[in-house]
Design an enzyme around this catalytic site. Structure first.
Site, mmCIF file in Angstrom:
data_model
loop_
_atom_site.group_PDB
_atom_site.id
_atom_site.type_symbol
_atom_site.label_atom_id
_atom_site.label_comp_id
_atom_site.label_asym_id
_atom_site.label_seq_id
_atom_site.Cartn_x
_atom_site.Cartn_y
_atom_site.Cartn_z
ATOM 1 N N SER A 124 0.828 -1.202 0.000
ATOM 2 C CA SER A 124 0.000 0.000 0.000
ATOM 3 C C SER A 124 0.859 1.247 0.000
ATOM 4 C CB SER A 124 -0.898 -0.011 1.250
ATOM 5 O OG SER A 124 -1.493 1.238 1.459
ATOM 6 N N TYR A 149 -2.667 -0.243 10.251
ATOM 7 C CA TYR A 149 -2.748 -0.955 8.967
ATOM 8 C C TYR A 149 -1.508 -0.686 8.123
ATOM 9 C CZ TYR A 149 -3.865 -1.482 4.036
ATOM 10 O OH TYR A 149 -3.798 -1.793 2.695
ATOM 11 N N LYS A 153 1.732 -3.203 6.722
ATOM 12 C CA LYS A 153 2.197 -3.309 5.339
ATOM 13 C C LYS A 153 3.694 -3.037 5.254
ATOM 14 C CE LYS A 153 -1.540 -4.518 3.236
ATOM 15 N NZ LYS A 153 -1.637 -5.893 2.677
#
Length: 340
Positions: A124, A149, A153
């Site tokens: 991402s 989050y 990643k």
């Protein structure tokens, strides 16, 4: 060649499975259905006229994962399996670290023991945090992401780079910007379970009357209209990039370590208000909204420089924002028809 697609019934995963099947690959899907539904599998079969193998379990169950590798000659993996909601990740950090990292490590253990290569990681643009300059290219320094989050990643990327270097494997880290849209058939698309966390599904549900109003998280950003700016890429274009990245890894003749990193976006930023207006225009609907306070974990602006992917993968995002948003409404109509 058989490709393991983890999270293959999820949003980006299901579209990538379609593109893999259309390009002659065999596909083995593992998905715990935590963010999808079983009918997506049937719809993939209807779209492609091909049937992928499907296993419904959580990747943290290592013994079941080993059984899948024993049962199939896996030639590569595309790993989509992860919890992905920025806001939720701030409220459930331990759940996100456990789910997103343990599942990845379990797959890599199988790859290590079986001497497998060709691994693609669904990453991402959040790994860049709030970049100082736009557009963002692959040489933009990584910063501590704003959200849990994003941190998972970034950690996942570090794990994979160490893995590739230690065992001389080939990996590709695909840093997406903001995927939107649905398949042209209208049979697969983004399927939020409960209240949507991403902008476009919430826009879709608000236009359909499922939600009373869309919440815009902040209108005091340093942007042209005060709302946050993102690079919105059509999901089918994004899925095709995965096939191109996989073919590059598999066709590389050397036995040397290969670490590919690509930003996947359109190269153009659009604000939240611009997306709402484009959706209304594309589908002749109205989307009522309200301005709320900023949401923790969100950044101001992010859009890609996709030149490297265009050059090395011979891939380019080709679908306009309006076209992508038109497919979203087709998907919503399909979902409504399933309830009748």
């Amino acid at each position: 060649m058989a490709i393991l697609v983890t999270g293959g019934l999820g949003y980006i995963g299901s579209h990538t499975v379609v593109e893999l099947l259309n390009n002659g690959f065999e596909v083995v899907i593992i998905d715990d259905l935590s963010n999808s539904e079983k009918f997506i599998l049937k719809n993939i079969e209807e779209i492609t006229k091909k049937k992928p193998v499907f296993y419904p379990f959580d990747l943290k169950r290592k013994e079941l994962l080993t059984q899948v590798f024993d049962a199939h000659k896996i030639d590569g993996c595309i790993n989509f399996a992860a919890s992905k909601a920025v806001g939720e990740s701030q409220l459930k950090p331990i759940d996100y670290y456990e789910n997103n990292l343990f599942s990845l490590i379990n797959i890599l253990q199988e790859f290590k023991e079986r001497r497998l290569s060709s691994f693609i990681f669904s990453s991402s643009c959040t790994v860049y945090g709030q970049a100082d300059t736009m557009p963002i290219d692959e040489n933009t320094p990584l910063r501590m992401p704003e959200s849990v989050y994003g941190k998972t990643k970034q950690m996942g990327e570090e794990i994979l780079i160490d893995f590739a270097k230690a065992y001389h494997r080939k990996i590709s880290l695909l840093r997406y910007f903001n995927p939107i849209g649905a398949h042209p058939s209208g049979k697969i698309g983004e399927l939020p379970i409960g209240v949507p966390n991403n902008l476009v599904p919430y826009v879709m549900q608000t236009a359909a009357g499922i939600r009373e109003k869309l919440s815009i998280w902040g209108n005091d950003y340093d942007t042209e209209d005060g709302t946050a700016v993102r690079d919105y890429i059509y999901v089918v274009d994004l899925a095709k990039a995965h096939v191109a990245a996989l073919q590059r890894l598999m066709n590389d003749p050397s036995d040397e370590t290969l670490i590919d990193i690509y930003n996947l976006g359109t190269g153009k930023g659009s604000s939240v208000l611009e997306v709402i207006k484009a959706f209304e225009l594309a589908n002749n609907v109205t989307v009522p909204y309200q301005i709320c306070e900023r949401r923790e974990g969100d950044i101001t602006i992010a859009y890609a420089n996709p030149y490297k992917a265009e050059k090395e993968l011979n891939w380019k995002s080709e679908t306009s924002l309006e076209e992508a948003l038109r497919t979203v409404w087709q998907w919503q109509k399909y979902l409504e028809s399933r309830k009748v």
